[in-house]
Design a protein around this motif. Sequence first.
Motif, PDB file in Angstrom:
ATOM      1  N   GLN A  83      74.751  91.762  76.761  1.00 56.65           N
ATOM      2  CA  GLN A  83      75.781  92.565  76.081  1.00 56.65           C
ATOM      3  C   GLN A  83      76.898  92.947  77.058  1.00 56.65           C
ATOM      4  OE1 GLN A  83      72.219  94.306  73.249  1.00 56.65           O
ATOM      5  NE2 GLN A  83      73.689  95.809  73.958  1.00 56.65           N
ATOM      6  N   THR A 131      76.498  93.344  67.953  1.00 55.74           N
ATOM      7  CA  THR A 131      76.296  94.538  68.775  1.00 55.74           C
ATOM      8  C   THR A 131      77.353  94.638  69.892  1.00 55.74           C
ATOM      9  OG1 THR A 131      73.931  94.460  68.325  1.00 55.74           O
ATOM     10  CG2 THR A 131      74.610  95.777  70.211  1.00 55.74           C
ATOM     11  N   ASP A 170      66.755 100.982  72.981  1.00 53.82           N
ATOM     12  CA  ASP A 170      66.026 100.004  72.161  1.00 53.82           C
ATOM     13  C   ASP A 170      64.845  99.414  72.922  1.00 53.82           C
ATOM     14  OD1 ASP A 170      68.312 100.365  70.612  1.00 53.82           O
ATOM     15  OD2 ASP A 170      68.357  98.266  69.980  1.00 53.82           O
ATOM     16  N   SER A 204      66.636  92.210  68.819  1.00 58.80           N
ATOM     17  CA  SER A 204      66.849  91.656  70.163  1.00 58.80           C
ATOM     18  C   SER A 204      65.885  92.300  71.155  1.00 58.80           C
ATOM     19  CB  SER A 204      68.298  91.835  70.611  1.00 58.80           C
ATOM     20  OG  SER A 204      68.658  93.203  70.654  1.00 58.80           O
TER      21      SER A 204
END
Length: 328
Positions: free
Chosen positions: A156, A202, A164, A120
Amino acid sequence: MTLSSAPGKVYLFGEHAVVYGEPAVPCAIERRARVEVQRRDDGKLRVHAEDLSLNGFTVEYDGTPGNGPDVDVSESLISAAMGYVDEAIAQVRDVTGEDDVGFDVTIESDIPLGAGLGSSAAVVVAAIDAAARELGVTLEPDELAERAYQTEYQVQDGQASRADTFCSATGGAVRVEGDDCRSLEAPDLPIVIGFDGGAGDTGQLVAGVRELRDEYDFAADTVEAIGDIVRNGEQALADGDIAELGRLMDFNHGLLSALGVSSRSLDTMVWAARDAGAHGAKLTGAGGGGCIVALDPTPETETALSFTPGCEDTFRAELAEDGVKRLE
Ligand SMILES: Nc1ncnc2c1ncn2[C@@H]1O[C@H](COP(=O)(O)OP(=O)(O)O)[C@@H](O)[C@H]1O
Ligand SMILES: C[C@@](O)(CCOP(=O)(O)O)CC(=O)O
Ligand SMILES: [Mg+2]
């Protein structure tokens, strides 16, 4: 037409705990997502993503409301899958001030989806970089990393760290603690990856850890203990002490497992790597399924993993020195 690529990553230490302000050390690897972008003046967003499959279907998706893909899956599943690209384009519209611009977006990636290798973040970093450049704006590395973080944060549901996205934008090994993001000197690491062919969600996995942490003090302590492992790990990395790095990775895996984010196949691959003589092994990323990372300079771990039931693929990963690459 504009094309950018960005690397995936493994976590040497610190996933999940990093969401609550503990440090983490991810490391970019030479597996990349490439995103090609072409401006459209009709305001539409058309996304072509060969590797994105939902329930076994490969979809070509036109992001126009009411003009969904012709596959038998629910709108919510599609928007979950397309959320990262949609939000990345929203960030580009915002940063360039071109609110009504549309794009043709083509995504190609060597990073398995939802497997803990940061697909992602790589897609988001490459998409924001390419789409902004397509509009004549070259983002500074900090701004690119920040916009990519905002994208993951939105998708998210406010549960994301900068780890990340910063790692994918800048490459190399990095250390992230809250909004403090920096590059680290890292020795050449003998990274071996095992992939069970599966994926984890996630958002759901992060939410699960949050619930445990809210309910039990010992779960909150576990998250803090992961932070302590990371601080020790930084020293081991600076010393080039691979044996110590491995021991700390083993410990980190145990605590992630205690927080409920491992799985039978991840544990099986971790044990196969340890039995083969790896210095250490742990799951990487959100968990639930996907990949483990092990350190082994010999071929033993790769060979053992290739014979391990439940391990679908195993490969060595080189450290990616470069983050985002501007290709065209
Ligand atoms: N090749 C790709 N094409 C389109 N979207 C992708 C691609 N790779 C990843 N994505 C997006 O990233 C999501 C997976 O991200 P995530 O669940 O965070 O797992 P991870 O980052 O560990 O791979 C996918 O559902 C999709 O939205
Ligand atoms: C669990 C977490 O720490 C890492 C998630 O990594 P991945 O998307 O599974 O590659 C979440 C985050 O840092 O945003
Ligand atoms: Mg991700």
